[in-house]
Scaffold this active site. Structure first.
Site, PDB file in Angstrom:
ATOM      1  N   VAL A 169      55.662 -51.379 -47.998  1.00 19.36           N
ATOM      2  CA  VAL A 169      56.585 -50.351 -48.475  1.00 19.36           C
ATOM      3  C   VAL A 169      55.688 -49.312 -49.152  1.00 19.36           C
ATOM      4  O   VAL A 169      55.193 -49.525 -50.245  1.00 19.36           O
ATOM      5  CB  VAL A 169      57.632 -50.939 -49.443  1.00 19.36           C
ATOM      6  N   PRO A 170      55.425 -48.195 -48.476  1.00 14.24           N
ATOM      7  CA  PRO A 170      54.263 -47.341 -48.780  1.00 14.24           C
ATOM      8  C   PRO A 170      54.382 -46.446 -50.009  1.00 14.24           C
ATOM      9  O   PRO A 170      54.399 -45.209 -49.913  1.00 14.24           O
ATOM     10  CB  PRO A 170      54.109 -46.517 -47.505  1.00 14.24           C
ATOM     11  N   CYS A 171      54.404 -47.041 -51.189  1.00 13.61           N
ATOM     12  CA  CYS A 171      54.429 -46.237 -52.415  1.00 13.61           C
ATOM     13  C   CYS A 171      53.110 -45.494 -52.617  1.00 13.61           C
ATOM     14  O   CYS A 171      53.054 -44.529 -53.393  1.00 13.61           O
ATOM     15  CB  CYS A 171      54.746 -47.108 -53.624  1.00 13.61           C
ATOM     16  N   HIS A 172      52.060 -45.892 -51.872  1.00 18.84           N
ATOM     17  CA  HIS A 172      50.787 -45.166 -51.977  1.00 18.84           C
ATOM     18  C   HIS A 172      50.905 -43.736 -51.446  1.00 18.84           C
ATOM     19  O   HIS A 172      50.059 -42.896 -51.737  1.00 18.84           O
ATOM     20  CB  HIS A 172      49.662 -45.913 -51.244  1.00 18.84           C
ATOM     21  N   ARG A 173      51.962 -43.453 -50.696  1.00 19.55           N
ATOM     22  CA  ARG A 173      52.157 -42.110 -50.144  1.00 19.55           C
ATOM     23  C   ARG A 173      52.852 -41.167 -51.112  1.00 19.55           C
ATOM     24  O   ARG A 173      53.132 -40.017 -50.770  1.00 19.55           O
ATOM     25  CB  ARG A 173      52.956 -42.192 -48.837  1.00 19.55           C
TER      26      ARG A 173
END
Length: 200
Positions: A169-173
């Site tokens: 779940v790409p919270c790094h984006r």
């Protein structure tokens, strides 16, 4: 067999292969008897070892080494179920998709997810994070607008910081409006590495 014989046999060294086979058999038996509520394994990655944990509903947790995998497992045992067992087979698909992601062969994950570690607004934000496309970023404010609450910028930051499924779940984006990275559960080095991977 007397007590001395038993003690001697228990003290004898056991071959690592035999231990691995026994562990695999116990895990398979426990799974077959539906005794495992949370299966886990660890996988190597370019951002360090990752702990993967899943329930019958789906992938529940991805944790970086800096979070202390043992502490994460203890928390899962307290919050979800004490029936936690290393059972890599249940996580084969997640491990394979992560390998494909890190090898530039996958841009989106196709896994069942168990989002029960988050509730309310945090879970709402986390459900929308996969909408941010591979190789792109959005600001915390843009994510707040995406979920229909433009003033909840700080709450979006909290939802990202508490995301139980980083990478998948790409919270790094999600970055700051000025282009700064902002915080990341895996550390700024990991966030930079993931963004660089997707930009390559």
């Amino acid at each position: 067999m007397n007590d001395n014989d038993i003690a001697a046999s228990l003290a004898a060294p056991v071959e690592p292969d035999a231990l691995a086979r026994l562990r695999d058999r116990l895990a398979a038996d426990a799974e077959a008897q539906d005794l495992v509520d949370i299966a886990y394994t660890t996988v190597d990655s370019p951002v360090g070892p990752l702990l993967l944990a899943a329930t019958g509903r789906g992938l529940l947790r991805v944790a970086f080494a800096r979070e202390d995998h043992d502490r994460v497992l203890d928390t899962l045992a307290e919050r979800v179920s004490p029936r936690v067992l290393r059972a890599p087979r249940r996580l084969d698909r997640a491990a394979r998709e992560l390998d494909e992601y890190f090898a530039h062969r996958r841009t989106a994950f196709d896994l069942d997810l168990d989002l029960s570690l988050s509730q309310g607004f945090r879970q709402l934000v986390q459900r929308h994070l996969p909408d941010i496309g591979y190789g792109t970023t959005r600001s915390y404010r843009e994510v707040a607008e995406l979920v229909g609450n433009p003033k909840a910028v700080r709450a979006v930051g909290t939802a990202c910081a508490t995301n139980p499924l980083p990478v998948v779940v790409p919270c790094h984006r999600v970055v700051r409006a000025d282009g700064g990275l902002g915080g990341y559960i895996g550390g700024t080095e990991a966030k930079t590495a993931l963004l660089d991977l997707e930009a390559a």
